[in-house]
Design a protein around this motif. Sequence first.
Motif, short mmCIF file in Angstrom:
data_model
loop_
_atom_site.label_atom_id
_atom_site.label_comp_id
_atom_site.label_asym_id
_atom_site.label_seq_id
_atom_site.Cartn_x
_atom_site.Cartn_y
_atom_site.Cartn_z
N UNK A 63 0.75 -1.28 -0.06
CA UNK A 63 0.03 -0.10 -0.06
C UNK A 63 0.66 1.15 0.00
N UNK A 64 0.32 2.41 -0.40
CA UNK A 64 1.05 3.71 -0.34
C UNK A 64 1.03 4.25 1.22
N UNK A 65 -0.10 4.12 1.92
CA UNK A 65 -0.08 5.01 3.37
C UNK A 65 -0.74 3.78 4.34
N UNK B 156 7.81 -9.61 12.90
CA UNK B 156 7.11 -8.57 12.00
C UNK B 156 8.49 -8.11 11.29
N UNK B 157 8.50 -7.66 9.96
CA UNK B 157 9.41 -7.27 9.24
C UNK B 157 8.79 -6.04 8.54
N UNK B 158 9.23 -4.50 9.20
CA UNK B 158 8.73 -3.29 8.43
C UNK B 158 10.12 -2.56 8.00
N UNK B 159 9.70 -1.35 7.46
CA UNK B 159 10.79 -0.51 6.83
C UNK B 159 10.25 0.84 6.70
N UNK B 160 11.07 2.00 6.93
CA UNK B 160 12.47 2.01 7.19
C UNK B 160 12.57 1.96 8.70
N UNK B 161 13.75 1.81 9.16
CA UNK B 161 14.05 1.86 10.62
C UNK B 161 14.14 3.54 10.97
N UNK B 162 14.03 3.80 12.21
CA UNK B 162 14.11 5.04 12.60
C UNK B 162 15.37 5.63 13.21
N UNK B 163 15.79 4.71 14.22
CA UNK B 163 17.13 4.78 14.99
C UNK B 163 18.25 3.81 14.80
N UNK C 194 26.13 -13.46 -10.44
CA UNK C 194 25.15 -13.30 -9.23
C UNK C 194 25.85 -12.75 -8.17
N UNK C 195 26.09 -11.25 -8.18
CA UNK C 195 26.69 -10.43 -7.22
C UNK C 195 25.95 -10.41 -5.60
N UNK C 196 26.55 -9.77 -4.87
CA UNK C 196 25.86 -9.82 -3.40
C UNK C 196 24.56 -9.13 -3.70
N UNK C 197 23.43 -9.50 -2.90
CA UNK C 197 22.46 -8.81 -3.01
C UNK C 197 22.36 -7.14 -2.64
N UNK C 198 21.62 -6.46 -2.89
CA UNK C 198 21.52 -4.99 -2.58
C UNK C 198 20.87 -5.05 -0.99
N UNK C 199 21.10 -3.82 -0.59
CA UNK C 199 20.71 -3.60 0.91
C UNK C 199 19.38 -3.99 1.23
N UNK C 200 18.31 -3.62 0.63
CA UNK C 200 17.14 -4.18 0.91
C UNK C 200 16.69 -5.61 0.69
N UNK C 201 17.37 -6.07 -0.27
CA UNK C 201 17.11 -7.53 -0.73
C UNK C 201 17.77 -8.23 0.33
N UNK C 202 18.76 -8.00 0.79
CA UNK C 202 19.59 -8.42 1.82
C UNK C 202 18.88 -8.57 3.28
N UNK C 203 18.19 -7.39 3.57
CA UNK C 203 17.36 -7.46 4.86
C UNK C 203 16.16 -8.15 4.91
N UNK C 204 15.27 -8.24 3.36
CA UNK C 204 14.31 -8.92 3.52
C UNK C 204 14.75 -10.54 3.52
N UNK D 7 5.85 -6.45 5.59
CA UNK D 7 5.30 -5.37 5.22
C UNK D 7 6.31 -4.94 3.89
N UNK D 8 5.64 -4.75 2.70
CA UNK D 8 6.29 -4.52 1.44
C UNK D 8 7.28 -3.11 1.58
N UNK D 9 8.44 -3.22 0.95
CA UNK D 9 9.31 -2.14 1.04
C UNK D 9 9.14 -1.02 0.14
N UNK D 10 8.54 -1.46 -1.12
CA UNK D 10 8.34 -0.39 -2.28
C UNK D 10 7.52 -1.15 -3.24
N UNK D 11 6.45 -0.66 -3.69
CA UNK D 11 5.49 -1.48 -4.74
C UNK D 11 4.88 -2.52 -4.29
N UNK D 12 5.26 -3.58 -4.82
CA UNK D 12 4.70 -5.10 -4.35
C UNK D 12 5.02 -6.08 -5.40
#
Length: 536
Positions: A70-72, A94-101, A138-148, A166-171
């Motif tokens: 979703x968007x919001x 629970x997996x969410x993004x982004x982190x605050x601290x 097949x290089x190392x995954x990018x930041x968000x891919x690694x976190x998922x 929680x989806x990070x961006x899009x779907x």
Amino acid sequence: MAQEGHSGSPKSSSVTPYEEALDALSSLITRRTRVGDVNMEERFNVLYKYLKMLDLEEAISNMKIIHVAGTKGKGSTCTFTESILRNCGFRTGLFTSPHLIDIRERFRLDGVEICEEKFLAYFWWCYHRLKEKTDDNVPMPTFFHFLALLAFKIFAAEQVDVSIMEVGLGGKYDATNVVPAPIVCGITSLGYDHMEILGNTLGEIAGEKAGIFKHRTPAFTVPQPDEAMNVLREKASQLNVPLQVVTPLDPKLLKGLRLGLEGEHQYINAGLAVALCSTWLKINGHLEDSYLKQIQQTLPEHFIKGLTAASLQGRAQIVPDQFISNEISNELVFFLDGAHSPESMEACARWFSFAIKDQDQILFHQKPDNSNFSNQVVKIGETVQKNSAQILLFNCMSERDPQLLLPRLMKTCADHGVYFKKAFFVPGLSVYHKVGSHALTPAASNVDLSWQLTLQREWENLMQGNKEGKSNNAASEELNMEISTSNCEYSAVFSSLPLVIKWLRDTVQQNHSTRFQVLVTGSLHLVGDVLKLVKK
């Protein structure tokens, strides 16, 4: 799980094991912009190779997942959902993004961010295995891919009963969408965001979000604009997905209690969370059909407890400055909301307008206990008679359109009789290619402030056209703005966030007759940066 060795290279004793892990994680942040200069489908498909390298294919197919796009309201809906199921007695992930601290906020077990020891163990296990098996093709995954991937590893190893993702961006091409068969999917309110990637129309954006639908897997959404709803229904029909539209939760069902997350819009997210939880419980054999129908009229106690106890940093959060002496406590209060779309900006402005009026009698704030901030009511007492000055502290990503965000914020506040004495525009504290509290911005003299100056021009133009706002703003001349970089009639640009906080604290010390109420919004990153400084 035994923690494996790290990089094996000699390291400075001043770098902690946790900081070493964050530095390794930072190495996965690409310098590429978020705009799609890469084939998203190709990049998404590589995720299946990573799952194979980490032996996670079977584990993911056995997980009982709730998937939310979703968007919001994604983060809020996931937070309500997790809280309900935890209060029903289930072990939750629970997996969410982004982190605050802290990056560990993204991975919660039973409602609490994963501890440092477990994070390090799972992090290095995944990192070393991928380092060993990846190559030029097949290089190392990018930041968000690694976190998922890390989230799937953590939840599988910890044997949670339910994983809320929680989806990070899009779907469709989001890293969380490698889930083959979730138990149930949810789509929160849709709006215009990340258009440079997801498309320029609500229909295109809805199509991307509906990419999380899986064959015959039940899905729920909230009332949407027709253009978006038509696309969701069409995508659901193609996959034989039973899609239902959920109405906002009736406040009466809470039996006189309030939702744990503030704001009228949260009743929309709460209604969706109740539907997701009810369906998850039913499909897993924990709820009978007859009981499911009753939930529409009467909420079970566990559901009420989950909804009223839910907490989420950076959304409608009120934090009195911890550094001001007790004699003048509550004279500097931060109102934090990570709104960054036009619709959420309006909701944020409504919340702020009501919250500062509430503050004349009672201050609802969260206990500063670094882990969970639980709601607590504090009497202000003697400070009730003081004048209040509202300050806006704002930043947003350069992909956002300030001409869509700032007018919505200003007009909604003005409609409720709230006018900002001054608006401050400031770059973020964190640098984009680093994570961790040891990663700070370069020296103030090196910071590019061109975007903040653009935001300032937009605000000044708005104020020039707002006669009522100008008349309510006359007192801003009294403020000493010497340490700002660019001071205009209604706003100022600061070169760094610590300078803004210093200015606010100094000004409070010098103006005992005024209480400063600071709205921090436009970016969750800005909200997180402020929390780092105010709650240290």
